[in-house]
Design a protein around this motif. Structure first.
Motif, PDB file in Angstrom:
ATOM      1  N   ALA A 182     -22.701  17.738  -8.492  1.00  0.00           N
ATOM      2  CA  ALA A 182     -23.277  16.585  -9.201  1.00  0.00           C
ATOM      3  C   ALA A 182     -24.729  16.854  -9.557  1.00  0.00           C
ATOM      4  N   ASP A 183     -25.483  17.459  -8.646  1.00  0.00           N
ATOM      5  CA  ASP A 183     -26.880  17.777  -8.918  1.00  0.00           C
ATOM      6  C   ASP A 183     -27.003  18.765 -10.077  1.00  0.00           C
ATOM      7  N   ALA A 184     -26.100  19.757 -10.115  1.00  0.00           N
ATOM      8  CA  ALA A 184     -26.129  20.739 -11.198  1.00  0.00           C
ATOM      9  C   ALA A 184     -25.802  20.084 -12.532  1.00  0.00           C
ATOM     10  N   PHE A 185     -24.831  19.165 -12.523  1.00  0.00           N
ATOM     11  CA  PHE A 185     -24.451  18.485 -13.762  1.00  0.00           C
ATOM     12  C   PHE A 185     -25.575  17.567 -14.256  1.00  0.00           C
TER      13      PHE A 185
ATOM     14  N   LEU B 227     -13.795  16.871  -9.180  1.00  0.00           N
ATOM     15  CA  LEU B 227     -14.375  16.819 -10.527  1.00  0.00           C
ATOM     16  C   LEU B 227     -14.182  15.438 -11.152  1.00  0.00           C
ATOM     17  N   HIS B 228     -13.037  14.806 -10.894  1.00  0.00           N
ATOM     18  CA  HIS B 228     -12.848  13.436 -11.382  1.00  0.00           C
ATOM     19  C   HIS B 228     -13.877  12.499 -10.740  1.00  0.00           C
ATOM     20  N   THR B 229     -14.142  12.702  -9.468  1.00  0.00           N
ATOM     21  CA  THR B 229     -15.129  11.867  -8.771  1.00  0.00           C
ATOM     22  C   THR B 229     -16.516  12.056  -9.377  1.00  0.00           C
ATOM     23  N   ILE B 230     -16.877  13.324  -9.626  1.00  0.00           N
ATOM     24  CA  ILE B 230     -18.190  13.608 -10.210  1.00  0.00           C
ATOM     25  C   ILE B 230     -18.299  13.004 -11.605  1.00  0.00           C
ATOM     26  N   ASN B 231     -17.216  12.999 -12.343  1.00  0.00           N
ATOM     27  CA  ASN B 231     -17.241  12.434 -13.692  1.00  0.00           C
ATOM     28  C   ASN B 231     -17.629  10.958 -13.668  1.00  0.00           C
ATOM     29  N   MET B 232     -17.305  10.278 -12.578  1.00  0.00           N
ATOM     30  CA  MET B 232     -17.681   8.864 -12.451  1.00  0.00           C
ATOM     31  C   MET B 232     -19.107   8.704 -11.935  1.00  0.00           C
TER      32      MET B 232
ATOM     33  N   HIS C 196     -14.267  17.401 -18.100  1.00  0.00           N
ATOM     34  CA  HIS C 196     -12.848  17.492 -18.451  1.00  0.00           C
ATOM     35  C   HIS C 196     -12.151  18.345 -17.393  1.00  0.00           C
ATOM     36  N   PRO C 197     -11.657  17.761 -16.298  1.00  0.00           N
ATOM     37  CA  PRO C 197     -10.991  18.568 -15.261  1.00  0.00           C
ATOM     38  C   PRO C 197      -9.647  19.087 -15.765  1.00  0.00           C
ATOM     39  N   VAL C 198      -9.381  20.359 -15.510  1.00  0.00           N
ATOM     40  CA  VAL C 198      -8.100  20.978 -15.852  1.00  0.00           C
ATOM     41  C   VAL C 198      -7.506  21.538 -14.563  1.00  0.00           C
ATOM     42  N   ASP C 199      -6.384  20.986 -14.151  1.00  0.00           N
ATOM     43  CA  ASP C 199      -5.693  21.442 -12.953  1.00  0.00           C
ATOM     44  C   ASP C 199      -4.837  22.645 -13.338  1.00  0.00           C
ATOM     45  N   SER C 200      -5.201  23.829 -12.862  1.00  0.00           N
ATOM     46  CA  SER C 200      -4.437  25.028 -13.229  1.00  0.00           C
ATOM     47  C   SER C 200      -3.021  24.993 -12.669  1.00  0.00           C
ATOM     48  N   ARG C 201      -2.798  24.170 -11.637  1.00  0.00           N
ATOM     49  CA  ARG C 201      -1.514  24.074 -10.935  1.00  0.00           C
ATOM     50  C   ARG C 201      -1.142  25.370 -10.240  1.00  0.00           C
ATOM     51  N   ILE C 202      -2.126  26.266 -10.119  1.00  0.00           N
ATOM     52  CA  ILE C 202      -1.892  27.569  -9.510  1.00  0.00           C
ATOM     53  C   ILE C 202      -3.237  28.069  -9.004  1.00  0.00           C
TER      54      ILE C 202
END
Length: 281
Positions: free
Chosen positions: A70-73, A98-103, A111-117
């Motif tokens: 969050a500090d970096a963002f 990342l969703h938490t930080i977005n708030m 834009h969080p992208v879950d690689s699912r892997i």
């Protein structure tokens, strides 16, 4: 056009030089030995990690520090789009973080992208995001492409010692004991973002051969246009031997090598090998 920042976590195991040259930001996960946390890629190297677990020590793992991110963002210019490509939400809370930080941060869009892997397949997504960013694509276009690409990537892996999967909660004690006694080497893959057995096969060599057979069923034209990755757990010789086999079978494919670093190595253990592939556009 807004600035686009590409972020991934350390389990993509991208070379530092690649990240520096392509302006990819890396959020480190940590392994914790006896209460001491080590950020992978920063505080502990891959060889150091495997040397420690060979002594019998098995760490726990933790996600990146939300406050640090969050500090970096907060320091980024207003209107920045951050594309954050994380390891599977089925094995880590990084994606949700990342969703938490977005708030928490108002002036940028995450834009969080879950690689699912994880590991090399995750790196494939990062490299595609870099390519599209440099070609002038928007954040929305990049995210849409990554969601499509996730479904095209295939990945399977084999472990040499079932104990690590058992200690990490991926196998029961009974499964691990019986499997070890019978020399079972399960072919594993990700389903719904979690590590699950694909097939149970006796001997490591036969398990790897089974993956090669699946590749032959899906890769055509001697591998032209395909990207193949071989991932190893601090066993360079094993990986290079496998690459030689794949080069003979798919001479037109682009074949790369990577590692199972500390966080993923905690679950798979020494001697594991993974093979991943997809058809690049």
């Amino acid at each position: 056009m807004s600035q686009i920042v590409i972020l991934t976590d350390s389990t993509a195991y991208l070379p530092t030089t690649y990240c520096e040259e392509n302006n990819v930001h890396v959020a480190p996960l940590s392994v914790i030995f006896d209460g001491d946390a080590y950020r992978e890629g920063f505080d502990i190297s891959v060889p150091e990690f495997y040397a420690k677990i060979q002594t019998g020590s098995l760490p726990t793992t933790s996600q990146p520090n939300i406050g640090d991110l969050a500090d970096a963002f907060e320091r980024l210019p207003a209107g920045t789009d951050i594309i954050g490509i994380t390891l599977s939400s089925g094995i880590s809370g990084t994606y949700q973080a990342l969703h938490t930080i977005n708030m928490m941060v108002d002036h940028v869009q995450v834009h969080p992208v879950d690689s699912r892997i994880s590991c090399m397949p995750q790196a494939f997504l990062v490299k595609e995001a870099v390519r599209m960013r440099d070609a002038g694509a928007t954040a929305t276009e990049i995210v849409a492409r990554l969601e499509d690409l996730k479904g095209m990537i295939r990945a399977y892996f084999v472990v040499d010692d079932l104990e690590h999967l058992q200690r990490g909660g991926r196998l029961s004690m009974t499964q691990a004991v019986v499997g070890s006694f019978l020399k079972i080497k399960p072919v594993l893959h990700f389903v719904d973002g979690k590590i699950v057995p694909f097939e149970k096969i006796r001997t490591f060599k036969r398990a790897v051969k089974r993956i090669e057979e699946m590749m032959e069923d899906t890769i055509h034209n001697e591998g032209a246009g395909y990207v193949i990755g071989v991932i190893h757990a601090e066993d360079d010789a094993k990986a290079r031997a496998e690459i030689e086999v794949l080069e003979q079978r798919f001479p037109k494919a682009q074949i790369e090598m990577s590692v199972f670093g500390p966080v993923i190595g905690t679950h798979l253990g020494p001697g594991a090998i993974g093979i991943t592939w997809y058809k690049a556009d």
